[in-house]
Design a protein around this motif. Structure first.
Motif, PDB file in Angstrom:
ATOM      1  N   GLU A 437      87.297 -14.683   7.763  1.00  0.00           N
ATOM      2  CA  GLU A 437      86.276 -14.611   8.718  1.00  0.00           C
ATOM      3  C   GLU A 437      85.654 -15.382   9.638  1.00  0.00           C
ATOM      4  N   LEU A 438      85.646 -16.883   8.664  1.00  0.00           N
ATOM      5  CA  LEU A 438      84.450 -17.039   9.224  1.00  0.00           C
ATOM      6  C   LEU A 438      85.687 -17.595  10.350  1.00  0.00           C
ATOM      7  N   ARG A 439      84.829 -18.596  11.321  1.00  0.00           N
ATOM      8  CA  ARG A 439      84.898 -18.955  12.561  1.00  0.00           C
ATOM      9  C   ARG A 439      84.635 -20.412  13.122  1.00  0.00           C
ATOM     10  N   PRO A 440      84.668 -21.202  14.338  1.00  0.00           N
ATOM     11  CA  PRO A 440      84.529 -22.364  14.515  1.00  0.00           C
ATOM     12  C   PRO A 440      83.057 -22.370  14.127  1.00  0.00           C
ATOM     13  N   GLY A 441      81.953 -23.433  14.143  1.00  0.00           N
ATOM     14  CA  GLY A 441      80.598 -23.683  14.597  1.00  0.00           C
ATOM     15  C   GLY A 441      79.685 -22.882  13.759  1.00  0.00           C
ATOM     16  N   ASP A 442      80.526 -22.107  12.378  1.00  0.00           N
ATOM     17  CA  ASP A 442      79.711 -21.147  10.997  1.00  0.00           C
ATOM     18  C   ASP A 442      79.239 -21.984  10.740  1.00  0.00           C
ATOM     19  N   VAL A 443      78.282 -22.085  10.321  1.00  0.00           N
ATOM     20  CA  VAL A 443      77.412 -22.961   8.585  1.00  0.00           C
ATOM     21  C   VAL A 443      77.163 -21.554   7.848  1.00  0.00           C
ATOM     22  N   VAL A 444      78.055 -22.120   6.469  1.00  0.00           N
ATOM     23  CA  VAL A 444      78.304 -21.417   4.774  1.00  0.00           C
ATOM     24  C   VAL A 444      77.131 -22.187   4.043  1.00  0.00           C
ATOM     25  N   LEU A 445      76.280 -21.132   3.391  1.00  0.00           N
ATOM     26  CA  LEU A 445      75.297 -22.396   2.207  1.00  0.00           C
ATOM     27  C   LEU A 445      75.980 -21.434   1.028  1.00  0.00           C
ATOM     28  N   VAL A 446      76.022 -21.725  -0.131  1.00  0.00           N
ATOM     29  CA  VAL A 446      76.566 -21.647  -1.339  1.00  0.00           C
ATOM     30  C   VAL A 446      75.442 -21.821  -2.192  1.00  0.00           C
ATOM     31  N   LYS A 447      74.901 -20.302  -3.006  1.00  0.00           N
ATOM     32  CA  LYS A 447      73.745 -21.445  -4.081  1.00  0.00           C
ATOM     33  C   LYS A 447      74.137 -20.416  -4.853  1.00  0.00           C
ATOM     34  N   ALA A 448      73.696 -20.647  -5.948  1.00  0.00           N
ATOM     35  CA  ALA A 448      73.757 -19.114  -7.626  1.00  0.00           C
ATOM     36  C   ALA A 448      73.218 -20.628  -8.697  1.00  0.00           C
ATOM     37  N   SER A 449      72.982 -20.058  -9.638  1.00  0.00           N
ATOM     38  CA  SER A 449      72.312 -21.069 -11.085  1.00  0.00           C
ATOM     39  C   SER A 449      73.221 -21.332 -11.339  1.00  0.00           C
ATOM     40  N   ARG A 450      73.853 -22.459 -11.932  1.00  0.00           N
ATOM     41  CA  ARG A 450      74.836 -23.143 -12.800  1.00  0.00           C
ATOM     42  C   ARG A 450      75.960 -22.090 -12.939  1.00  0.00           C
ATOM     43  N   SER A 451      75.231 -20.815 -13.677  1.00  0.00           N
ATOM     44  CA  SER A 451      76.477 -20.562 -15.136  1.00  0.00           C
ATOM     45  C   SER A 451      77.667 -19.364 -14.407  1.00  0.00           C
ATOM     46  N   VAL A 452      77.832 -19.331 -12.669  1.00  0.00           N
ATOM     47  CA  VAL A 452      77.428 -18.432 -12.207  1.00  0.00           C
ATOM     48  C   VAL A 452      79.414 -19.179 -11.600  1.00  0.00           C
ATOM     49  N   GLY A 453      79.440 -20.730 -11.463  1.00  0.00           N
ATOM     50  CA  GLY A 453      80.212 -21.656 -10.912  1.00  0.00           C
ATOM     51  C   GLY A 453      80.519 -20.473  -9.959  1.00  0.00           C
ATOM     52  N   LEU A 454      79.302 -20.998  -8.625  1.00  0.00           N
ATOM     53  CA  LEU A 454      79.692 -20.840  -7.042  1.00  0.00           C
ATOM     54  C   LEU A 454      80.376 -21.892  -6.692  1.00  0.00           C
ATOM     55  N   GLU A 455      80.185 -23.373  -7.459  1.00  0.00           N
ATOM     56  CA  GLU A 455      80.402 -23.822  -6.323  1.00  0.00           C
ATOM     57  C   GLU A 455      81.815 -23.660  -5.866  1.00  0.00           C
ATOM     58  N   ARG A 456      82.974 -22.809  -6.868  1.00  0.00           N
ATOM     59  CA  ARG A 456      84.622 -22.738  -6.376  1.00  0.00           C
ATOM     60  C   ARG A 456      84.162 -22.744  -4.926  1.00  0.00           C
ATOM     61  N   VAL A 457      83.570 -21.558  -4.492  1.00  0.00           N
ATOM     62  CA  VAL A 457      84.176 -21.400  -3.474  1.00  0.00           C
ATOM     63  C   VAL A 457      83.443 -22.090  -2.152  1.00  0.00           C
ATOM     64  N   ALA A 458      82.572 -23.450  -2.554  1.00  0.00           N
ATOM     65  CA  ALA A 458      82.377 -24.368  -1.529  1.00  0.00           C
ATOM     66  C   ALA A 458      83.713 -25.441  -1.487  1.00  0.00           C
TER      67      ALA A 458
END
Length: 476
Positions: A437-458
């Protein structure tokens, strides 16, 4: 580390030497607990963890050049054996700090510690050799290791102090007694472990209680619980914030079109203009705290303003902003999260997204579980979901289990209908959704507690992007 003989170290930590041919051999490189970080001349601290026993790597680290191992049992190589490695590490740090003669700056708070520490290090590091806590190395093991990385040339030692209970910061200040103590704020991080904000304030205030009479307590004038700590210290008090009576304060605070804060800095010696490279208005308070430390150490307001304007991010996954060649901007703030930092990150996303939305881009908040909130956890997640809607974030992706469902429910109840908010099971599901779904011009924030390991998304979103001819993702 300052050079110390193995014999001196053994005396300091109360240990026995084993298999050491020459006790007068000196340790000249840092003390480390990770066998991969050993340098020739260093000392390896062998900790016994749940899955790894450092003693198993004793031969390997000595082969790599370590002078000896600080251990809890003989291990067939040169070793100083103690009853408890952590206690011994603390004693060694206290000894080295006393020998250094450097000025110790310690800071604590519920949110913003690492970002502020990075700012302080960059500002005062212009004046003299400075050693600072890497990342969030702020506990009873990380803090001594940081102190032990100082050398004879070190003039400033900047130490971040974390706490998960009453007495933790008091213990850290006994290992590394600070001359300047900074308290940023009292929020809700770890409130489930402390039991309430008053208990958190009690723990954070242990820092100012440890300061000497000729030291300085730097306190946030905008936080009543922090301001009240002035009564708990014998040191001189310096206030920072936007309050009119703050000694170091900000006025004319504004955000640039891309979401970076600018303001007029006022100190007891004058005024200067600051434009931060960091994203989000919440960094103004962090910058004021750093400015107060620098002022206390004798820097002029012009020097401070320039240094703040040129400072960047030193620690990974904290509002790391990268613009992909296809025009998608990824904000990786996935190192950790609590209600205060989550709200600050959402406001920064909203500010960054205004220009993008004007050009047809969208803002995405990919959020996960905030840990250790106790009985307040579900309500706090609900509130964050509602805030995302109030800030006009276009798309909320709540990632994970029950807490994530409350994020999505909060957004739904605030008026987020249809596909504006969605709940997905895990990081991979979020990656799949964003890729489609992402398209040019989009801004994506990725955030959670460290235990979630959400940095994988970014990281996955950045791996997806096109690379330049040099093979590097284009960045701001």
């Amino acid at each position: 580390m300052i050079a110390l003989s193995l014999a001196e170290i053994a005396t300091v930590v109360g240990g026995q030497t084993y298999d050491i041919p020459d006790p007068q051999v000196h340790v000249t490189a840092p003390v480390v607990r990770d066998s991969r970080e050993v340098e020739p001349g260093g000392l390896f601290a062998a900790f016994v963890g749940e899955r790894v026993d450092g003693h198993d790597y004793a031969a390997q680290v000595v082969g790599a050049g370590a002078v000896a191992v600080l251990a809890s049992r003989p291990c067939g190589v040169p070793a100083i054996v103690v009853d408890d490695v952590q206690t011994a590490l603390g004693a060694l740090a206290r000894h080295v700090v006393a020998r250094l003669g450097a000025t110790l700056v310690a800071l604590t708070g519920s949110a913003g510690k690492t970002s502020t520490k990075d700012l302080i290090a960059q500002v005062i590091g212009r004046e003299a050799p400075t050693v600072w806590t890497p990342g969030s190395f702020n506990n009873e093991i990380g803090l001594p290791l940081t102190a032990l990385s100082a050398t004879d040339e070190t003039k400033f030692l900047v130490l971040e102090m974390g706490a998960r209970g009453i007495g933790h910061i008091r213990y850290l200040t006994e290992l590394t007694p600070p001359k300047i103590g900074l308290v940023l704020n009292v929020g809700t991080a770890h409130i489930g472990e402390f039991g309430g904000r008053e208990q958190i304030a009690q723990a954070k205030g242990e820092l100012v209680e440890a300061l000497p009479a000729d030291g300085a307590a730097i306190l946030n004038a905008d936080d009543p619980l922090v301001r009240a700590m002035a009564a708990r210290t014998k040191a001189r008090v310096l206030l920072f914030g936007e309050a009119e009576d703050a000694d170091v304060r900000a006025s004319n605070v504004r955000l640039t079109p891309v979401g970076q804060a600018a303001f007029t800095l006022t100190t007891p010696t004058g005024c200067g203009d600051v434009r931060l490279r960091l994203y989000g208005e919440h960094h103004v308070s962090n910058a004021l705290a750093a400015a107060a430390v620098a002022h206390e150490l004798g820097m002029s307001v012009d020097e401070i303003a320039l240094a703040l304007s040129e400072a960047g991010t030193l620690s990974r996954w904290r509002m790391e902003v990268t613009e992909r060649p296809d025009g998608v901007t990824v904000v990786n703030d996935a190192y950790n999260a609590n209600p205060e930092s989550m709200r600050a990150a959402l406001r920064a996303l909203a500010a960054m997204g205004r220009a993008a939305q004007a050009e047809g881009g969208r803002t995405w908040a990919v959020l996960g579980h905030m840990a250790e909130l106790g009985d307040d956890g579900l309500a706090e997640h609900d509130a964050v979901g509602r805030l995302a809607v109030r800030l006009n974030v276009n798309k909320l992706v709540a990632v994970g289990g029950r807490e994530a469902s409350w994020l999505q429910l909060g957004a739904y109840n605030e008026g987020s209908w249809g596909e504006e908010s969605v709940h997905v099971s895990d990081a991979q599901a979020a990656i799949d959704l964003l890729r489609s779904e992402l398209r040019p011009g989009d801004v994506v924030l990725v955030k959670a507690s460290r235990s979630v390991g959400l940095e994988r998304v970014a990281l996955a979103l950045l791996d997806d992007s096109a690379v330049s001819s040099e093979g590097q993702v284009a960045g701001r």
